[in-house]
Design a protein around this motif. Structure first.
Motif, PDB file in Angstrom:
ATOM      1  N   ALA A 166     -17.486  37.020   6.030  1.00 24.47           N
ATOM      2  CA  ALA A 166     -18.490  36.261   5.280  1.00 24.47           C
ATOM      3  C   ALA A 166     -19.016  37.025   4.069  1.00 24.47           C
ATOM      4  O   ALA A 166     -19.453  36.410   3.089  1.00 24.47           O
ATOM      5  CB  ALA A 166     -19.647  35.867   6.208  1.00 24.47           C
ATOM      6  N   LEU A 178     -16.103  27.083  -1.507  1.00 24.18           N
ATOM      7  CA  LEU A 178     -15.285  27.967  -0.676  1.00 24.18           C
ATOM      8  C   LEU A 178     -13.803  27.651  -0.864  1.00 24.18           C
ATOM      9  O   LEU A 178     -12.981  28.563  -0.997  1.00 24.18           O
ATOM     10  CB  LEU A 178     -15.667  27.815   0.801  1.00 24.18           C
ATOM     11  CG  LEU A 178     -14.829  28.605   1.813  1.00 24.18           C
ATOM     12  CD1 LEU A 178     -14.919  30.110   1.531  1.00 24.18           C
ATOM     13  CD2 LEU A 178     -15.280  28.316   3.239  1.00 24.18           C
ATOM     14  N   LEU A 205     -14.733  33.942  12.428  1.00 24.71           N
ATOM     15  CA  LEU A 205     -15.694  34.069  11.322  1.00 24.71           C
ATOM     16  C   LEU A 205     -16.633  35.236  11.610  1.00 24.71           C
ATOM     17  O   LEU A 205     -17.506  35.151  12.467  1.00 24.71           O
ATOM     18  CB  LEU A 205     -16.481  32.760  11.180  1.00 24.71           C
ATOM     19  CG  LEU A 205     -17.577  32.697  10.128  1.00 24.71           C
ATOM     20  CD1 LEU A 205     -17.023  33.044   8.748  1.00 24.71           C
ATOM     21  CD2 LEU A 205     -18.203  31.319  10.113  1.00 24.71           C
ATOM     22  N   LEU A 208     -21.348  36.887  10.011  1.00 21.13           N
ATOM     23  CA  LEU A 208     -22.191  35.743   9.666  1.00 21.13           C
ATOM     24  C   LEU A 208     -23.631  36.171   9.426  1.00 21.13           C
ATOM     25  O   LEU A 208     -24.346  35.575   8.613  1.00 21.13           O
ATOM     26  CB  LEU A 208     -22.128  34.692  10.780  1.00 21.13           C
ATOM     27  CG  LEU A 208     -22.910  33.400  10.519  1.00 21.13           C
ATOM     28  CD1 LEU A 208     -22.330  32.651   9.324  1.00 21.13           C
ATOM     29  CD2 LEU A 208     -22.921  32.501  11.741  1.00 21.13           C
ATOM     30  N   LEU A 220     -21.272  27.995   6.269  1.00 20.22           N
ATOM     31  CA  LEU A 220     -20.298  28.524   7.235  1.00 20.22           C
ATOM     32  C   LEU A 220     -20.582  28.016   8.644  1.00 20.22           C
ATOM     33  O   LEU A 220     -19.655  27.773   9.424  1.00 20.22           O
ATOM     34  CB  LEU A 220     -20.310  30.050   7.195  1.00 20.22           C
ATOM     35  CG  LEU A 220     -19.808  30.678   5.892  1.00 20.22           C
ATOM     36  CD1 LEU A 220     -19.901  32.203   5.959  1.00 20.22           C
ATOM     37  CD2 LEU A 220     -18.366  30.261   5.598  1.00 20.22           C
TER      38      LEU A 220
END
Length: 317
Positions: A166, A178, A205, A208, A220
């Motif tokens: 991220a 994005l 991911l 974050l 996200l």
């Protein structure tokens, strides 16, 4: 076959006008006629006269072939475009995954091998039953190392892994931005959905928590929630979970993400690693500090550089 079906559906929705079809038919008919003439003259000058004698058959055959080509050439063009888009998106996501892999990979100086974590094994077992995992824990516990290990393991299982750091998207605010940042020719959700339907896909991911004070964090989170709604797609979100991050992470938990804590290393693991580095019978305060992977790496690094004499300083500190 999948590409053909998708191209056929797309062309059906984009039905050409009669004028477009007739123009396409005429062009193909003329090209075929020229091709037949060129081949017949090339093979035998008298062959063209023979063809002309079939005054009804030749135009009928050419017309039939032209109609088929006029109908199917656009479909084959769509198939080619779909495959090209599929290949392009795959390469872009592989490139981003490799970049995130390098930036998130453990930069250890004293630890020279990967520590096998129970969290990795638990998530690998759990992901087949529950496709939404939130791996949380404080700094230095090795959350990113678990994420890297998951990418490696899912590759072995023939998943298509997508790893995002991220921190690399700090100037991104929306899903569209994005997609543009990644140089994708379509929306990132469309890409992940396609991979979910055509092959199993896992989105990891990480970092974050670095976005909790920006619009990117909400974007996200929304992406992660939308992804778990797609068949064949699993998501692992990695973040700290303190009072600072709780508002950011709340939608994930409400959407059904299962929180898996990333724990400290146990005493036996720390003791074994220290003994492998030559630190026999390590004192309890050193073991306690070594439960944090970053601290353990620092201890091993210092011990390798300074030798056994540093043990007293480690005990005192």
């Amino acid at each position: 076959m999948r590409f053909f079906r998708k191209a056929l559906i797309k062309r059906t929705k984009q039905r050409p006008t009669l004028q477009t079809f007739l123009l396409r038919f005429l062009i193909i008919f003329v090209l075929l006629a020229c091709l037949v003439y060129a081949i017949s003259i090339r093979l035998d000058p008298n062959a063209f006269k023979t063809l002309l004698s079939q005054i009804y058959l030749v135009p009928a055959v050419l017309s039939g072939i032209s109609i088929l080509l006029a109908l199917f050439i656009p479909i084959f063009i769509e198939i080619f475009k779909e495959k090209l888009l599929f290949w392009s998106s795959e390469k872009i996501l592989e490139r981003e995954t490799n970049s995130a892999y390098r930036s998130l990979g453990p930069k250890m100086y004293g630890l020279h091998k990967v520590i096998q974590r129970e969290e990795t094994n638990f998530i690998l077992r759990r992901i087949s039953e529950h496709n939404a995992i939130l791996l949380s824990g404080s700094a230095g516990l090795g959350k990113s190392a678990v994420g890297i290990a998951l990418v490696d393991e899912f590759r072995k299982m023939n998943y298509f892994p997508v790893l995002f750091d991220a921190r690399r998207f700090e100037r991104v605010n929306t899903i569209g931005e994005l997609s543009n940042y990644l140089d994708l020719q379509e929306n990132i959700m469309e890409v992940i959905t396609r991979y979910g339907t055509q092959k199993s896909c896992i989105l990891v991911l990480d970092q974050l928590d670095s976005t909790c004070e920006s619009q990117l964090g909400e974007t996200l989170v929304d992406l992660a929630i939308e992804c778990i709604k797609v068949n064949g797609v699993s998501v692992v979100v990695i973040s700290r979970h303190t009072d600072i991050e709780k508002n950011l992470l709340r939608p994930l938990l409400e959407a059904g993400f299962e929180e898996v804590p990333c724990n400290e290393l146990n005493d036996e693991t720390v003791r074994t690693i220290l003994e492998e580095h030559g630190l026999d019978n390590p004192p309890e305060n050193v073991i306690l500090s070594g439960k944090n992977i970053l601290m353990l790496d620092l201890i091993c690094s210092i011990f390798e550089e300074e030798g056994p004499d540093v043990l007293d300083q480690l005990v005192d500190n």
